[in-house]
Each structure stands twice: as structure tokens, then as C-alpha cells.
Write a protein that holds these residues in place. Structure first.
Motif, PDB file in Angstrom:
ATOM      1  N   VAL A  11       0.666  -1.275  -0.123  1.00  0.00           N
ATOM      2  CA  VAL A  11      -0.029   0.130  -0.061  1.00  0.00           C
ATOM      3  C   VAL A  11       0.800   1.187  -0.096  1.00  0.00           C
ATOM      4  CG1 VAL A  11      -1.703   1.301   1.267  1.00  0.00           C
ATOM      5  CG2 VAL A  11      -2.071  -1.035   1.104  1.00  0.00           C
ATOM      6  N   TRP A  97      -9.731   5.586   2.597  1.00  0.00           N
ATOM      7  CA  TRP A  97      -9.788   4.351   2.192  1.00  0.00           C
ATOM      8  C   TRP A  97      -8.846   3.584   2.869  1.00  0.00           C
ATOM      9  CZ3 TRP A  97      -5.744   1.321   0.237  1.00  0.00           C
ATOM     10  CH2 TRP A  97      -4.435   2.017  -0.372  1.00  0.00           C
ATOM     11  N   GLU A  98      -9.041   2.159   2.837  1.00  0.00           N
ATOM     12  CA  GLU A  98      -8.208   1.308   3.752  1.00  0.00           C
ATOM     13  C   GLU A  98      -8.125  -0.298   2.894  1.00  0.00           C
ATOM     14  OE1 GLU A  98      -9.225   0.161   7.462  1.00  0.00           O
ATOM     15  OE2 GLU A  98     -11.303  -0.194   7.190  1.00  0.00           O
ATOM     16  N   MET A  99      -7.342  -0.929   3.110  1.00  0.00           N
ATOM     17  CA  MET A  99      -7.208  -2.340   2.557  1.00  0.00           C
ATOM     18  C   MET A  99      -7.254  -3.226   3.933  1.00  0.00           C
ATOM     19  SD  MET A  99      -5.073  -4.151  -0.297  1.00  0.00           S
ATOM     20  CE  MET A  99      -5.259  -2.657  -1.380  1.00  0.00           C
ATOM     21  N   SER A 109     -10.045  -6.848   1.002  1.00  0.00           N
ATOM     22  CA  SER A 109     -11.136  -5.823   0.759  1.00  0.00           C
ATOM     23  C   SER A 109     -10.638  -4.460   0.656  1.00  0.00           C
ATOM     24  CB  SER A 109     -12.234  -5.798   1.452  1.00  0.00           C
ATOM     25  OG  SER A 109     -12.982  -7.031   1.311  1.00  0.00           O
ATOM     26  N   LEU A 110     -10.634  -3.737  -0.409  1.00  0.00           N
ATOM     27  CA  LEU A 110     -10.542  -2.444  -0.596  1.00  0.00           C
ATOM     28  C   LEU A 110     -11.673  -1.636   0.036  1.00  0.00           C
ATOM     29  CD1 LEU A 110      -8.842   0.287  -1.298  1.00  0.00           C
ATOM     30  CD2 LEU A 110      -9.716  -0.309  -3.742  1.00  0.00           C
ATOM     31  N   CYS A 112     -13.750   1.961   0.938  1.00  0.00           N
ATOM     32  CA  CYS A 112     -13.842   3.392   0.807  1.00  0.00           C
ATOM     33  C   CYS A 112     -14.882   3.797   1.496  1.00  0.00           C
ATOM     34  CB  CYS A 112     -13.959   3.887  -0.604  1.00  0.00           C
ATOM     35  SG  CYS A 112     -12.819   3.093  -1.895  1.00  0.00           S
ATOM     36  N   SER A 135     -16.957  -1.122  -1.009  1.00  0.00           N
ATOM     37  CA  SER A 135     -15.949  -2.244  -0.994  1.00  0.00           C
ATOM     38  C   SER A 135     -15.916  -2.918  -2.121  1.00  0.00           C
ATOM     39  CB  SER A 135     -16.689  -3.188   0.054  1.00  0.00           C
ATOM     40  OG  SER A 135     -15.657  -4.177   0.457  1.00  0.00           O
ATOM     41  N   VAL A 138     -10.201  -7.704  -3.579  1.00  0.00           N
ATOM     42  CA  VAL A 138      -8.785  -7.534  -4.245  1.00  0.00           C
ATOM     43  C   VAL A 138      -8.209  -8.950  -4.129  1.00  0.00           C
ATOM     44  CG1 VAL A 138      -8.433  -5.388  -3.870  1.00  0.00           C
ATOM     45  CG2 VAL A 138      -7.970  -6.676  -1.886  1.00  0.00           C
TER      46      VAL A 138
END
Length: 160
Positions: A11, A97-99, A109-110, A112, A135, A138
Motif C-alpha cells: 500500500v 480508504w483502507e485495505m 477488501s479495498l 472506501c 467495498s 482484491v
């Protein structure tokens, strides 16, 4: 429960990534509100503590160790839809956002998060003021290949 190995490093190594998004709001196909033209820039920069942003399900959830950390998200172009009055813009604010990815899981999951500060309506579909989360799954190449093989095996069994 451990985070996917190398997730935070991956990331942080991506400085900026763009994504064009189309949203479908509503249940009935004939009365949906289609939001087109939403363009987002995902930055690897962490969100500043002083920044107002939605609480994220990973870092603010029961397993924060699975999150890449909350990152900045810029809305480059607002989305839009057409109603009886013409073209209407849709503003999403305070984006981040986060992963989230558990080690040894095939996919992560990505996620937002945004604030919707006004109401948008087209026919029977309404996007009310809210915290809006999107969501996206990924995959690693190997994880996707494994999931596709599993799907094929299950479909083959269902046909016999």
C-alpha cells in the motif's frame, strides 16, 4: 489473526492510483439512479489525525491489525446522474480508504468511506445524507486462480 504479509508495504509503495466508479442506487431496474463519472485518486498518504473522515470498518473494527491503515482519498471528479431537471452533480466528502486482508485469505477488501451531506433523488431511488461505504474485492494472482478453480469445481458438481 494476522494481516496479509506485505500488505502495508504494498500500500505504501503505491503513491497514487486512480479509479473511475459507476454506482447503481435503488432496487428496481426501471427506477434506479445511476451515478456516473465519479473519479477517485487513492493516495498512500495516511489520513491526518485532524481530518474529519468516516470511521473505517477495518482500523475501527474488532480486528484493526488487519487494516493497512486509513489513507487519503481525493474525489477528482464528482459523480452525476440525470433526472427530470437535467444533469445533477453528486458530492461525496471526507473520503478515505483502507485495505483489509487476513493472512492466508484468498482475497482482501479495498474499502472506501465518504460522507454524503445532502439528499439525491431520481424516481424511486434516493441517496440520503449518510456515511457511504464501498467495498471492492482484491486478489493476488494465485488467490484468484485458486478461487476460479474452486468455482469451476463447484459448478461442475452442480451440473452432475
Amino acid at each position: 489473526i494476522e494481516i496479509k504479509a506485505g500488505l502495508v508495504k504494498a500500500v505504501e509503495s503505491k503513491k497514487t492510483t486512480s479509479m473511475d466508479i459507476k454506482l447503481e442506487i435503488g432496487i428496481k431496474p426501471e427506477s434506479r439512479m445511476t451515478i456516473n463519472g465519479l473519479k477517485l485518486n487513492f493516495s498512500s498518504d495516511p489520513v491526518a489525525d485532524s481530518c474529519d473522515h468516516p470511521a473505517m470498518p477495518g482500523v475501527n473494527g474488532p480486528h484493526p491489525q488487519l487494516s493497512s491503515g486509513v489513507r487519503t482519498l481525493q474525489v477528482v471528479e464528482d459523480g452525476w446522474f440525470i433526472d427530470m431537471t437535467g444533469k445533477r452533480g453528486v458530492q461525496l466528502k471526507n473520503g478515505c480508504w483502507e485495505m483489509v486482508w487476513r493472512d492466508e485469505a484468498l482475497a482482501g477488501s479495498l474499502v472506501c468511506g465518504f460522507d454524503v451531506t445532502e439528499s439525491y433523488t431520481r424516481n424511486e431511488a434516493t441517496l440520503s445524507p449518510c456515511r457511504l461505504y464501498m467495498s471492492f474485492p482484491v486478489w493476488t494472482s494465485e488467490g484468484l486462480k485458486t478461487a476460479q478453480q474452486d468455482k469451476k469445481r463447484v459448478l461442475d458438481l452442480a451440473q452432475t
